[in-house]
Design an enzyme around this catalytic site. Sequence first.
Site, short mmCIF file in Angstrom:
data_model
loop_
_atom_site.label_atom_id
_atom_site.label_comp_id
_atom_site.label_asym_id
_atom_site.label_seq_id
_atom_site.Cartn_x
_atom_site.Cartn_y
_atom_site.Cartn_z
N TYR A 56 0.85 -1.19 0.00
CA TYR A 56 0.00 0.00 0.00
C TYR A 56 0.88 1.24 0.00
O TYR A 56 1.52 1.58 1.00
CB TYR A 56 -0.92 0.02 1.21
CG TYR A 56 -1.92 -1.12 1.27
CD1 TYR A 56 -2.27 -1.83 0.13
CD2 TYR A 56 -2.52 -1.50 2.47
CE1 TYR A 56 -3.18 -2.87 0.18
CE2 TYR A 56 -3.43 -2.53 2.53
CZ TYR A 56 -3.75 -3.22 1.39
OH TYR A 56 -4.65 -4.27 1.45
N PRO A 211 -16.39 -4.88 1.86
CA PRO A 211 -17.76 -5.20 2.27
C PRO A 211 -18.83 -4.33 1.61
O PRO A 211 -20.00 -4.72 1.57
CB PRO A 211 -17.73 -4.97 3.79
CG PRO A 211 -16.61 -4.01 4.01
CD PRO A 211 -15.58 -4.38 2.99
N ALA A 213 -18.24 -3.26 -1.57
CA ALA A 213 -17.87 -3.43 -2.98
C ALA A 213 -17.21 -2.19 -3.56
O ALA A 213 -17.54 -1.73 -4.66
CB ALA A 213 -19.10 -3.81 -3.81
N GLY A 214 -16.25 -1.63 -2.82
CA GLY A 214 -15.53 -0.47 -3.31
C GLY A 214 -16.39 0.75 -3.51
O GLY A 214 -16.04 1.64 -4.28
N GLY A 215 -17.53 0.79 -2.82
CA GLY A 215 -18.43 1.93 -2.93
C GLY A 215 -19.61 1.69 -3.85
O GLY A 215 -20.55 2.50 -3.90
N LEU A 216 -19.63 0.58 -4.59
CA LEU A 216 -20.74 0.32 -5.50
C LEU A 216 -22.06 0.14 -4.77
O LEU A 216 -23.13 0.39 -5.32
CB LEU A 216 -20.44 -0.93 -6.34
CG LEU A 216 -19.32 -0.80 -7.37
CD1 LEU A 216 -19.18 -2.10 -8.15
CD2 LEU A 216 -19.58 0.36 -8.32
N LEU A 217 -22.00 -0.28 -3.50
CA LEU A 217 -23.23 -0.48 -2.73
C LEU A 217 -23.62 0.77 -1.94
O LEU A 217 -24.58 0.73 -1.17
CB LEU A 217 -23.06 -1.67 -1.78
CG LEU A 217 -22.93 -3.03 -2.44
CD1 LEU A 217 -22.44 -4.09 -1.46
CD2 LEU A 217 -24.27 -3.46 -3.06
N GLY A 219 -24.57 3.70 -3.26
CA GLY A 219 -25.59 4.49 -3.93
C GLY A 219 -25.04 5.66 -4.71
O GLY A 219 -25.77 6.38 -5.38
#
Length: 335
Positions: A56, A211, A213-217, A219
């Site tokens: 990282y 958890p 999904a990289g921000g896809l969940l 909104g």
Amino acid sequence: MEYRTLGRTGVQVSALCLGCMNFGDSNSGADEEVSTRIVHRALDAGINFLDTANVYGRGRSETITGKALSTNGRRDRVFLATKFYNRMEDEDPNAWGGHRYHIVKSCEDSLRRLQTDHIDLYQMHRPQPSIPIDETLRALDDLIKQGKVRYVGTSTFAAWQLTEALWAAKELGLNRFVCEQPPYNLLDRRIERELLPFCYTYGVAVIPWAPIAGGLLSGKYRLGEVRPGGARYEKGAFANRDNDKALQRVELYLDFCTKAGVSPVKFALAWCAAQPVVTSPIIGPRTIEQLEDYLAALDLTVSDTDRKEIDEIFEPGTHVSNYYSANFGPNARWV
């Protein structure tokens, strides 16, 4: 803060693990000052489990994490995890992998950056079938015997690879892997097929990454709409991760959250944390505000009715992301 047992070790870790991947990333906004504030606020909230990796920022995250813990004075009360495996130097052919040469050097480098004399959990960041697992386990076992490492674990290993590793450790009398760190969220539920049952059977802790999904969940990404400025996927996601198929499911999920009166981020995290066998989902806040949202998810109860409705949107054992299919699925191209 709720604390859970890390697999069969007996060690108690917080129900959320603070992921430090964004620390020191100027593009994400989590510079050293913000990252330090995030660490201190997480500790004040009761989080005692921190996870980073040498790759990282090629050491930047570890350096900031170590400095934040040293200024706070609570290093001995933190279960500190880091990882090895990924390439750390472009020109050196041995600056990556699961062989002894790289493992020992990576451990020494991480100890220096983290400003500590031991790593509580040292994890192999990816599997490498081209190197016999006993080569990796012997090197890690030596680090444990030297007191430089307390426990060892894996990230994104398949159930068969963990089975091989446990068998080799038993046969050779070596310390075994105690945890696995897989991708797990509503859009990617593949580990429910084999990995979660395996971990339950053999007492392996599960520390899911991504958890939400990289921000896809969250909104923020909507089907047919322009991506918001400053978001992780503003200019597009690698390997078509935010494909239309995934966003169609997300639209149904957002409708569920609106009907239930819950935040999409909080529910996605609460659902992951409440899944059987899961120990501590990894959160990766870039701001204090994001951290507060994640902490609030622990107060959310996921009912049986909620689970049933969610299973109708995201079928158990399935995944919707092309990226995970190509890189971590059964047809992945292993090195």
